[in-house]
Motif scaffolding. Structure first.
Motif, mmCIF file in Angstrom:
data_model
loop_
_atom_site.group_PDB
_atom_site.id
_atom_site.type_symbol
_atom_site.label_atom_id
_atom_site.label_comp_id
_atom_site.label_asym_id
_atom_site.label_seq_id
_atom_site.Cartn_x
_atom_site.Cartn_y
_atom_site.Cartn_z
ATOM 1 N N LYS A 175 30.286 10.683 26.902
ATOM 2 C CA LYS A 175 31.171 11.627 25.801
ATOM 3 C C LYS A 175 32.434 12.187 26.168
ATOM 4 C CE LYS A 175 26.954 13.399 23.303
ATOM 5 N NZ LYS A 175 26.629 14.878 22.611
ATOM 6 N N LYS A 176 32.619 12.440 27.451
ATOM 7 C CA LYS A 176 33.947 13.116 28.111
ATOM 8 C C LYS A 176 34.776 11.927 27.803
ATOM 9 C CE LYS A 176 36.734 15.400 30.731
ATOM 10 N NZ LYS A 176 37.982 15.276 30.073
ATOM 11 N N LYS A 177 34.723 10.513 28.069
ATOM 12 C CA LYS A 177 35.623 9.459 28.045
ATOM 13 C C LYS A 177 35.919 9.375 26.443
ATOM 14 C CE LYS A 177 34.750 7.155 32.460
ATOM 15 N NZ LYS A 177 34.049 5.725 32.926
ATOM 16 N N LEU A 178 34.829 9.303 25.861
ATOM 17 C CA LEU A 178 35.085 9.067 24.393
ATOM 18 C C LEU A 178 36.086 10.301 23.549
ATOM 19 C CD1 LEU A 178 34.369 7.498 21.542
ATOM 20 C CD2 LEU A 178 32.542 8.965 21.410
ATOM 21 N N GLN A 179 35.591 11.446 24.071
ATOM 22 C CA GLN A 179 36.641 12.552 23.592
ATOM 23 C C GLN A 179 38.087 12.313 23.984
ATOM 24 O OE1 GLN A 179 34.446 15.644 25.217
ATOM 25 N NE2 GLN A 179 32.820 15.671 23.291
ATOM 26 N N ASP A 180 38.192 11.981 25.192
ATOM 27 C CA ASP A 180 39.495 11.749 25.957
ATOM 28 C C ASP A 180 40.270 10.771 25.169
ATOM 29 O OD1 ASP A 180 39.206 13.635 27.740
ATOM 30 O OD2 ASP A 180 38.819 12.453 29.312
ATOM 31 N N LEU A 181 39.672 9.669 24.826
ATOM 32 C CA LEU A 181 40.142 8.483 23.887
ATOM 33 C C LEU A 181 40.466 9.079 22.599
ATOM 34 C CD1 LEU A 181 40.777 5.696 23.651
ATOM 35 C CD2 LEU A 181 38.585 5.074 23.168
ATOM 36 N N VAL A 182 39.464 9.771 21.947
ATOM 37 C CA VAL A 182 39.911 10.183 20.621
ATOM 38 C C VAL A 182 41.227 11.330 20.418
ATOM 39 C CG1 VAL A 182 38.977 11.886 18.592
ATOM 40 C CG2 VAL A 182 37.665 9.994 19.603
ATOM 41 N N ARG A 183 41.404 12.139 21.706
ATOM 42 C CA ARG A 183 42.462 12.896 21.797
ATOM 43 C C ARG A 183 43.680 12.012 21.893
ATOM 44 N NH1 ARG A 183 39.614 15.414 25.414
ATOM 45 N NH2 ARG A 183 38.244 16.906 24.788
ATOM 46 N N LEU A 221 28.907 6.046 20.896
ATOM 47 C CA LEU A 221 28.423 5.699 22.492
ATOM 48 C C LEU A 221 27.065 4.458 22.278
ATOM 49 C CD1 LEU A 221 28.178 9.323 23.657
ATOM 50 C CD2 LEU A 221 29.863 7.402 24.298
ATOM 51 N N GLN A 222 26.493 4.696 21.269
ATOM 52 C CA GLN A 222 25.237 3.422 21.102
ATOM 53 C C GLN A 222 25.939 2.240 20.849
ATOM 54 O OE1 GLN A 222 21.951 3.871 21.725
ATOM 55 N NE2 GLN A 222 22.100 1.760 21.851
ATOM 56 N N ILE A 223 26.945 2.408 19.923
ATOM 57 C CA ILE A 223 27.594 0.919 19.547
ATOM 58 C C ILE A 223 28.151 0.359 20.635
ATOM 59 C CG2 ILE A 223 29.536 -0.112 18.252
ATOM 60 C CD1 ILE A 223 28.759 1.714 15.940
ATOM 61 N N ALA A 224 28.850 1.176 21.676
ATOM 62 C CA ALA A 224 29.480 0.603 22.767
ATOM 63 C C ALA A 224 28.626 0.336 23.651
ATOM 64 C CB ALA A 224 30.327 1.792 23.203
ATOM 65 N N ASP A 225 27.478 0.967 24.000
ATOM 66 C CA ASP A 225 26.379 0.436 24.920
ATOM 67 C C ASP A 225 25.816 -1.237 24.312
ATOM 68 O OD1 ASP A 225 26.608 2.254 26.869
ATOM 69 O OD2 ASP A 225 24.805 3.291 26.070
ATOM 70 N N ASP A 226 25.648 -1.231 23.058
ATOM 71 C CA ASP A 226 25.200 -2.471 22.340
ATOM 72 C C ASP A 226 26.019 -3.572 22.744
ATOM 73 O OD1 ASP A 226 22.885 -0.983 21.793
ATOM 74 O OD2 ASP A 226 23.516 -0.882 19.789
ATOM 75 N N PHE A 227 27.462 -3.395 22.433
ATOM 76 C CA PHE A 227 28.772 -4.262 22.873
ATOM 77 C C PHE A 227 28.487 -4.731 23.913
ATOM 78 C CE2 PHE A 227 32.977 -5.425 23.627
ATOM 79 C CZ PHE A 227 32.964 -6.308 22.790
ATOM 80 N N ILE A 228 28.548 -3.828 25.055
ATOM 81 C CA ILE A 228 28.597 -4.082 26.457
ATOM 82 C C ILE A 228 27.162 -4.995 26.673
ATOM 83 C CG2 ILE A 228 28.653 -3.223 28.831
ATOM 84 C CD1 ILE A 228 30.261 -0.869 27.579
#
Length: 106
Positions: A5-13, A30-37
């Motif tokens: 969540k922290k990395k996602l929030q940093d990316l959004v910022r 986060l779920q979409i990213a996990d599924d993709f990976i």
């Protein structure tokens, strides 16, 4: 999870400092990213097995990303320059274009 969540929030910022994601949206991303990976790693492992290798290499991931997702990650693996694929215009397409479109494109 690879993406937190922290990395996602940093990316959004980074994209928009004033943007705040709803918690449900964060969870979904986060779920979409996990599924993709997971799908990329699974497919890349299949490519490695196809090469008769027990080791997953960068080239396996690159091949899957390039072929399935039309993605190329520069700076990893070989240093060859990726060719730019220019869309070719066929004679049939040229004949379908109206005379006005033809004049405007000149």
């Amino acid at each position: 999870q690879v993406l937190t969540k922290k990395k996602l929030q940093d990316l959004v910022r980074e994209v928009d400092p004033n943007e705040q994601l709803d918690e449900d949206v964060e969870e979904m991303l986060l779920q979409i990213a996990d599924d993709f990976i997971e799908s990329v790693v699974t497919a890349a492992c299949q490519l490695a097995r196809h090469r008769k290798s027990n080791t997953l290499e960068v080239k396996d991931v690159q091949l899957h990303l390039e072929r399935q997702w039309n993605m190329w990650i520069p700076g990893f693996g070989s240093e060859e320059i990726r060719p730019y694929k220019k869309a070719c215009t066929t004679e049939a397409h040229k004949q379908v274009r109206s005379p006005q479109q033809h004049r405007e494109s000149r």
